[in-house]
Design a protein around this motif. Structure first.
Motif, mmCIF file in Angstrom:
data_model
loop_
_atom_site.group_PDB
_atom_site.id
_atom_site.type_symbol
_atom_site.label_atom_id
_atom_site.label_comp_id
_atom_site.label_asym_id
_atom_site.label_seq_id
_atom_site.Cartn_x
_atom_site.Cartn_y
_atom_site.Cartn_z
ATOM 1 N N SER A 1 3.352 5.182 -9.364
ATOM 2 C CA SER A 1 3.401 6.409 -10.176
ATOM 3 C C SER A 1 2.105 6.615 -10.948
ATOM 4 O O SER A 1 1.581 7.733 -11.025
ATOM 5 C CB SER A 1 4.589 6.352 -11.150
ATOM 6 N N ALA A 2 1.589 5.514 -11.531
ATOM 7 C CA ALA A 2 0.315 5.606 -12.251
ATOM 8 C C ALA A 2 -0.822 5.963 -11.309
ATOM 9 O O ALA A 2 -1.729 6.729 -11.671
ATOM 10 C CB ALA A 2 0.023 4.286 -12.970
ATOM 11 N N GLN A 3 -0.789 5.431 -10.091
ATOM 12 C CA GLN A 3 -1.834 5.745 -9.112
ATOM 13 C C GLN A 3 -1.772 7.215 -8.691
ATOM 14 O O GLN A 3 -2.808 7.868 -8.532
ATOM 15 C CB GLN A 3 -1.691 4.835 -7.889
ATOM 16 N N VAL A 4 -0.556 7.731 -8.504
ATOM 17 C CA VAL A 4 -0.410 9.139 -8.117
ATOM 18 C C VAL A 4 -0.839 10.056 -9.253
ATOM 19 O O VAL A 4 -1.608 11.011 -9.048
ATOM 20 C CB VAL A 4 1.055 9.431 -7.707
ATOM 21 N N LEU A 5 -0.362 9.781 -10.461
ATOM 22 C CA LEU A 5 -0.745 10.614 -11.609
ATOM 23 C C LEU A 5 -2.232 10.505 -11.910
ATOM 24 O O LEU A 5 -2.816 11.425 -12.496
ATOM 25 C CB LEU A 5 0.062 10.207 -12.844
ATOM 26 N N GLY A 6 -2.842 9.385 -11.493
ATOM 27 C CA GLY A 6 -4.270 9.182 -11.746
ATOM 28 C C GLY A 6 -5.187 9.897 -10.773
ATOM 29 O O GLY A 6 -6.416 9.833 -10.929
ATOM 30 N N ASN B 1 -14.087 -1.537 -3.536
ATOM 31 C CA ASN B 1 -15.350 -1.895 -2.880
ATOM 32 C C ASN B 1 -15.167 -2.051 -1.372
ATOM 33 O O ASN B 1 -16.029 -1.654 -0.579
ATOM 34 C CB ASN B 1 -15.887 -3.213 -3.460
ATOM 35 N N ILE B 2 -14.028 -2.636 -0.977
ATOM 36 C CA ILE B 2 -13.749 -2.826 0.445
ATOM 37 C C ILE B 2 -13.590 -1.476 1.136
ATOM 38 O O ILE B 2 -14.133 -1.242 2.228
ATOM 39 C CB ILE B 2 -12.490 -3.691 0.625
ATOM 40 N N TYR B 3 -12.853 -0.583 0.509
ATOM 41 C CA TYR B 3 -12.654 0.745 1.098
ATOM 42 C C TYR B 3 -13.976 1.502 1.218
ATOM 43 O O TYR B 3 -14.243 2.165 2.223
ATOM 44 C CB TYR B 3 -11.673 1.567 0.255
ATOM 45 N N ALA B 4 -14.819 1.385 0.174
ATOM 46 C CA ALA B 4 -16.109 2.074 0.195
ATOM 47 C C ALA B 4 -16.994 1.527 1.310
ATOM 48 O O ALA B 4 -17.668 2.286 2.025
ATOM 49 C CB ALA B 4 -16.802 1.927 -1.159
ATOM 50 N N SER B 5 -16.995 0.205 1.483
ATOM 51 C CA SER B 5 -17.837 -0.403 2.518
ATOM 52 C C SER B 5 -17.357 -0.051 3.923
ATOM 53 O O SER B 5 -18.130 -0.112 4.881
ATOM 54 C CB SER B 5 -17.866 -1.921 2.344
ATOM 55 N N ALA B 6 -16.082 0.308 4.041
ATOM 56 C CA ALA B 6 -15.535 0.696 5.348
ATOM 57 C C ALA B 6 -15.833 2.154 5.677
ATOM 58 O O ALA B 6 -15.434 2.652 6.727
ATOM 59 C CB ALA B 6 -14.030 0.462 5.374
ATOM 60 N N GLY B 7 -16.534 2.832 4.763
ATOM 61 C CA GLY B 7 -16.931 4.202 5.021
ATOM 62 C C GLY B 7 -16.005 5.254 4.437
ATOM 63 O O GLY B 7 -16.165 6.449 4.699
ATOM 64 N N VAL B 8 -15.027 4.809 3.628
ATOM 65 C CA VAL B 8 -14.134 5.779 2.975
ATOM 66 C C VAL B 8 -14.918 6.494 1.885
ATOM 67 O O VAL B 8 -15.567 5.851 1.045
ATOM 68 C CB VAL B 8 -12.901 5.071 2.368
ATOM 69 N N GLU B 9 -14.888 7.823 1.888
ATOM 70 C CA GLU B 9 -15.619 8.584 0.881
ATOM 71 C C GLU B 9 -15.063 8.305 -0.510
ATOM 72 O O GLU B 9 -13.865 8.053 -0.676
ATOM 73 C CB GLU B 9 -15.528 10.088 1.187
ATOM 74 N N GLU B 10 -15.962 8.372 -1.497
ATOM 75 C CA GLU B 10 -15.574 8.023 -2.863
ATOM 76 C C GLU B 10 -14.386 8.844 -3.356
ATOM 77 O O GLU B 10 -13.473 8.323 -4.007
ATOM 78 C CB GLU B 10 -16.770 8.215 -3.808
ATOM 79 N N ASN B 11 -14.357 10.128 -3.043
ATOM 80 C CA ASN B 11 -13.265 10.988 -3.484
ATOM 81 C C ASN B 11 -11.940 10.681 -2.788
ATOM 82 O O ASN B 11 -10.875 11.091 -3.255
ATOM 83 C CB ASN B 11 -13.620 12.461 -3.270
ATOM 84 N N HIS B 12 -12.027 9.974 -1.651
ATOM 85 C CA HIS B 12 -10.818 9.677 -0.876
ATOM 86 C C HIS B 12 -10.270 8.286 -1.149
ATOM 87 O O HIS B 12 -9.152 7.970 -0.734
ATOM 88 C CB HIS B 12 -11.098 9.834 0.619
ATOM 89 N N ILE B 13 -11.062 7.458 -1.843
ATOM 90 C CA ILE B 13 -10.620 6.088 -2.123
ATOM 91 C C ILE B 13 -9.324 6.091 -2.926
ATOM 92 O O ILE B 13 -8.428 5.270 -2.696
ATOM 93 C CB ILE B 13 -11.726 5.303 -2.862
ATOM 94 N N GLN B 14 -9.197 7.045 -3.857
ATOM 95 C CA GLN B 14 -7.992 7.108 -4.679
ATOM 96 C C GLN B 14 -6.740 7.321 -3.825
ATOM 97 O O GLN B 14 -5.664 6.784 -4.128
ATOM 98 C CB GLN B 14 -8.119 8.221 -5.720
ATOM 99 N N PHE B 15 -6.874 8.079 -2.723
ATOM 100 C CA PHE B 15 -5.724 8.320 -1.851
ATOM 101 C C PHE B 15 -5.380 7.072 -1.029
ATOM 102 O O PHE B 15 -4.199 6.793 -0.778
ATOM 103 C CB PHE B 15 -6.006 9.504 -0.928
ATOM 104 N N VAL B 16 -6.412 6.329 -0.618
ATOM 105 C CA VAL B 16 -6.169 5.075 0.098
ATOM 106 C C VAL B 16 -5.478 4.074 -0.835
ATOM 107 O O VAL B 16 -4.568 3.339 -0.423
ATOM 108 C CB VAL B 16 -7.489 4.484 0.636
#
Length: 513
Positions: free
Chosen positions: A180-185, A306-321
């Motif tokens: 819930s905190a992740q979604v609201l964030g 950091n792992i998600y970013a290094s895998a090529g996930v865009e910064e704005n999309h990391i929150q969704f991952v």
């Protein structure tokens, strides 16, 4: 329907999930455990905006920008005050649950949620970052109490064949709170410059609902009978929870436990530590709670972005991952609720720590080759998800459940006080030490977590017995040989109706000289 219930066997009759039991479980877990998870993750997403507020406030007060080291110190305090408060909350468990009862403690605990929720909600208006730091400590006290009292309360309400499933519900709501905190964030919801104070203040809503609804549900029958000596109230509570009037067999079982413990009296933490008949139970909960927190679960979440970013996930999309990872955590905890009674506690712990150990080793390898092998970052992401799955099915939910099951009434509150203190100190230690480990060892820091998982797994394999579908006295019997205590039959009369069905576990544990 009433006629059908008359011919049901006692074991079948005790095992029903009644509306009263289900609602008491949901209300206490949502009102208390949910907040624990929510406040773990609530500061992660808006951290940059909160630190910007710290800087602006400092600038307005002093006329100069805040120094980077001082800002780091303030932010570290904002984060670390939560587990520190959790530790102090754990120290309050035994005196409060013995004085106010399990339900009474949960109601009292809402003070430590509503007050800091208001404080954090008005912090920006008050232009005070100190309020946030103090509020995080107070809401940590709330989490420290709830993380121990909710499993204790539900464990004492539940029939033995549902104790495992209901015992995992608090952990389920912790994961729902994190999600819930992740979604609201998410930036487009509340994780932005204008919504972060509201996001922090929302923690008070579950507390208000619990404060309004929980008084209509019964106190723990075991607490009322064994600790308060109120047989009539205990019987009425048990009848409401089970959904029928004939609860004589279960009352006799609780009376037997009461008689078997009268020689010991209520055990304080110091007497618990010296109690020979509880030695291995105490060592086991300490090892399991240390393993739970020192296995690197918080470090995995810390490293995930950091792992998600290094895998090529865009910064704005990391929150969704990140939200997706939280959803996996919730799903696997739900799965544990439904399989714990079939698979047992021990198997879930062994599988969970085994999966976490393997994931940490593989993650170390993947992180080391991430720069040179193009597809390796995806292996890193897979390792994070596999680790989360492993931790969710065993190490996260089972230790608090087994703390309830391994101890009888006189020792349970002190046992939770010890387990909770170990849990929160270990949590605090990982948060404090991991940044230095990561800086010095880099990805090799996860080898340390793999070793801790392996050591915990070996201990569980050698020492911890299976406790599913066992009464508290049966579980005490299972530890009797290892604790070197003698067992003798208790002379306790059962109601005439049940006299032909004397439970085999009706024994008293007596330390050998």
């Amino acid at each position: 329907m009433a006629e059908k219930e008359e011919w049901l066997k006692p074991e079948e009759r005790r095992g029903r999930l009644t509306p009263v039991l289900a609602l008491a479980t949901l209300i206490s877990a949502f009102g208390s455990s949910f907040q624990y998870g929510y406040n773990v993750a609530v500061v992660n997403s808006p951290s940059s905006f909160m630190q910007q507020f710290y800087n602006t406030t400092y600038l307005e007060r002093t006329g100069r920008p805040i120094e980077e080291n001082f800002l780091t110190l303030l932010w570290s305090l904002s984060v670390s005050m939560y587990p520190l408060g959790g530790f102090f909350g754990s120290l309050m468990v035994a005196p409060l649950v013995n004085k106010l009862g399990r339900k009474g403690t949960l109601l009292f605990n809402n003070i430590f949620s509503i007050v800091p929720a208001v404080m954090m909600g008005v912090s920006e208006i008050a232009k005070s970052y100190e309020i946030i730091i103090v509020a995080r400590f107070i809401v940590g006290i709330c989490a420290g109490l709830s993380s121990n009292v909710v499993p204790m309360y539900l464990g004492e309400l539940a029939p033995k064949n549902l104790r495992g499933a209901l015992g995992i519900v608090p952990q389920l709501f912790i994961t729902v709170g994190i999600l819930s905190a992740q979604v609201l964030g998410i930036r487009n919801i509340l994780g932005n410059n204008t919504g972060w104070t509201l996001m922090l203040g929302l923690t008070g809503i579950p507390a208000l609902l619990e404060l309004l609804l929980l008084p209509f549900f019964p106190e723990s029958p075991r607490y009322m009978l064994i600790q308060k000596g109120d047989k009539n109230t205990a019987k009425k509570a048990l009848q409401r929870l089970r959904g029928w009037d004939d609860v004589d067999s279960e009352m006799a079982e609780m009376h037997l436990e009461d008689e078997s413990e009268k020689a010991d009296g209520r055990l304080s933490v110091l007497s618990l530590l010296s109690q020979r008949s509880l030695r291995w139970q105490l060592v086991s909960i300490i090892i399991m709670n240390m393993g739970q927190q020192l296995s690197g679960v918080n470090a995995i979440y810390y490293y995930a972005d950091n792992i998600y970013a290094s895998a090529g996930v865009e910064e704005n999309h990391i929150q969704f991952v990140t939200v997706g990872t939280g959803a996996v955590n919730v799903f696997m905890t739900i799965s544990a609720v439904f399989i714990v009674e079939a698979s047992g506690r021990r198997l879930l712990l062994l599988c969970g720590f085994g999966i976490c150990c393997g994931a940490c080793v593989l993650l170390t390898v993947a992180l080391n080759f991430q720069e040179s092998v193009t597809w390796m970052p995806y292996i890193s992401i897979a390792c994070v998800i596999i680790y989360v799955i492993g931790h969710a099915i065993g190490p996260s939910p089972i230790p608090s459940l087994m703390t309830t099951e391994m101890f009888r009434q006189s020792a349970r509150s002190s046992a939770f006080m010890v387990a909770g203190s170990v849990h929160w100190l270990s949590n605090f230690t990982v948060g404090l030490v991991f940044p230095f480990l990561e800086r010095g060892l880099g990805p090799y820091s996860f080898i340390l977590f793999a070793i801790i998982c392996l050591v915990t797994l070996v201990y569980i394999w050698l020492v911890v017995p299976e406790t599913k579908n066992k009464t508290f006295l049966e579980i005490s019997q299972m530890f009797a040989k290892r604790n070197k205590v003698e067992i003798k039959l208790a002379d306790v009369d059962l109601p005439p109706k049940e006299s032909k069905e004397r439970p085999e576990d009706m024994t008293v544990l007596t330390p050998s000289p």
